[in-house]
Design an enzyme around this catalytic site. Structure first.
Site, PDB file in Angstrom:
ATOM      1  N   PRO A  81       0.792  -1.371   0.035  1.00 35.04           N
ATOM      2  CA  PRO A  81      -0.105   0.118  -0.094  1.00 35.04           C
ATOM      3  C   PRO A  81       0.662   1.213  -0.011  1.00 35.04           C
ATOM      4  CG  PRO A  81      -0.766  -1.422   1.734  1.00 35.04           C
ATOM      5  CD  PRO A  81       0.514  -1.756   1.129  1.00 35.04           C
ATOM      6  N   GLU A  82       0.548   2.349  -0.766  1.00 34.92           N
ATOM      7  CA  GLU A  82       1.302   3.703  -1.039  1.00 34.92           C
ATOM      8  C   GLU A  82      -0.047   4.474  -0.778  1.00 34.92           C
ATOM      9  OE1 GLU A  82       4.234   4.135  -3.937  1.00 34.92           O
ATOM     10  OE2 GLU A  82       4.374   1.807  -4.119  1.00 34.92           O
TER      11      GLU A  82
END
Ligand code: ZN
Length: 271
Positions: free
Chosen positions: A2-3
């Site tokens: 996840p970014e």
């Protein structure tokens, strides 16, 4: 992994369900995440009302008024809304149970995520206070990148992944933004001029916006909070496309390792 776009998507997905919601309790099934989940967490949130949900970098902040839950999704975490009666699976380590009968559930197979409590302003927490400007905030632009990189001899791609320089940009979106800006990821950060940094800043925002609009990307098992798979991965220009033709010029995309992470770029389009 996840970014910023995935965390923003999670934040936007959960916000309408959480803001103003009464909390019944919290259930901690596995305390041993990257740092231990605080023992007192259930007592701290039971019977309270959620005031707001926001994001700083890759951290999700759930505001209870007297303190904040700080959640980080680590390498493999996702946070979504379930019926509280849904039986937990092996890696479902944490539930924030709402009085409505729903629960916000954290699933994190690799356990690099975080669930922490911080009284007072969450932005003063040790993990958050030194994070650089938000890419969509007023302090982030080409002049900022240029000024902050004058003494950085390392590669520009590694600089972009440093959260002190810009918040929330990780490996995937650093690769993608450099492609869109036409910059070779191996270029020393201090060798890049102001005009190219202005273009890069613009392309970072563009790349992140597209991903947020697409509902976040899905590399392995990310599912946004309404349960739909993200689909930005279908639009990656270079990431995970080693040896496939560049969409712009047809040259095979190259892969290499930089700072233990995979880099993908077009040797013709990115100079
Ligand atoms: Zn190309």
């Amino acid at each position: 992994m996840p970014e910023l776009p995935e965390v923003e998507t999670t934040c936007r997905g959960l916000r309408p369900h959480l803001e103003g919601a009464r909390v019944a309790t919290a259930i901690v099934r596995q305390r041993l995440l990257r740092r231990p989940v605080p023992h007192q967490l259930p007592q701290r949130v039971a019977g309270t009302t959620v005031r707001g949900v926001s994001r700083r970098g890759k951290y999700l902040l759930i505001d209870f008024g007297h303190g904040n839950l700080i959640v980080h999704l680590g390498m493999s975490g996702r946070l979504w809304l379930v019926d509280a009666a849904t039986p937990p699976q092996t890696h479902d380590h944490f539930d924030l149970v709402l009085a409505s009968g729903s629960a916000v559930r954290l699933r994190d197979p690799r356990r690099f995520g975080l669930v922490l409590w911080h009284s007072g302003d969450p932005l003063t927490h040790a993990l958050l206070r030194d994070i650089g400007p938000e890419p969509f905030g007023p302090d982030f632009d080409g002049a900022w990148l240029y000024g902050e990189t004058r003494s950085r001899s390392g590669a520009v791609k590694n600089a972009l992944m440093d959260s002190h320089l810009v918040a929330g940009v990780g490996n995937i979106y650093a690769n993608e933004a450099l492609f869109r800006a036409g910059i070779n990821p191996k270029t020393p950060a201090r060798r890049i001029g102001l005009a190219r940094y202005q273009r890069l800043a613009e392309k970072i925002r563009e790349t992140l916006s597209l991903a947020i609009d697409a509902g976040g990307s899905s590399l392995r098992d990310y599912v946004n909070s309404s349960g739909e798979a993200g689909y930005f991965q279908d639009r990656f220009m270079v990431y995970d496309r080693a040896d496939q033709p560049c969409f712009s010029c047809g040259t095979p995309i190259r892969a290499l390792r930089q700072g233990q992470r995979s880099t993908f770029y077009c040797p013709r389009c990115q100079r």
